[in-house]
Design an enzyme around this catalytic site. Sequence first.
Site, PDB file in Angstrom:
ATOM      1  CE  LYS A 115      29.030  -7.919  44.614  1.00 38.69           C
ATOM      2  NZ  LYS A 115      28.259  -7.366  43.481  1.00 38.69           N
ATOM      3  CG  ASP A 166      31.113  -3.511  36.890  1.00 43.27           C
ATOM      4  OD1 ASP A 166      31.876  -2.940  36.090  1.00 43.27           O
ATOM      5  OD2 ASP A 166      31.513  -4.163  37.867  1.00 43.27           O
TER       6      ASP A 166
END
Length: 206
Positions: free
Chosen positions: A84, A187
Amino acid sequence: SQNFSQFFFYCKINIYVITYIFHIYFFSKMEKKKKNHFSMSIAPFISYEYDITNFKKNKVIGSGGYGTIYEISDIKTGEKFALKTIIYSNDEDEEVKKIRNREVEIQTQIYHPAINKALGYCKKDFKGNDGISIIMELKANSLDKILNKIRLGNCPQNYDNNARQQIMYGVAHALKFLHDRFIVHRDLKPANVLLDQNNRPYLSDF
């Protein structure tokens, strides 16, 4: 009557003082507990810095406001991972960058069986730009992919009630682990609940 009023007044004062002392004691204990819990949430520094040139970028497997997630391979061993990349904008002030760096620090050091494990980090991306890229265990499936298959009338055979309960329990246990250590995911959604071949859940991307 006057003596009673004075007595009542002093009682009220004593109650306020005792309450004030109790609050000071309680919140000081909470702060100490908070620090202890947070330190317990951080494993020994198992993550470390990688050289991104030792990996090959295979494909994009996800993207969001914070960056892009790639499937990558170790050039020597062929082992696959997820990487990521964290996007830093030039318009961000130092406080925002500190918050993001703190999130990266937490994600690379925390350990729980139902949280996707971060193995380390790189200080550059594949283009050679400065920034943080986190190397994580690769999970091929997610709750979001399963739900999309169900919407299309193609429910996987191994996604039964036992699998649903396993996923719910794992996610709840991971969230409790984070909340007990004063960490908020921020999230939580099906796409961030990764699954292995046995439908064991792993929270990611927080």
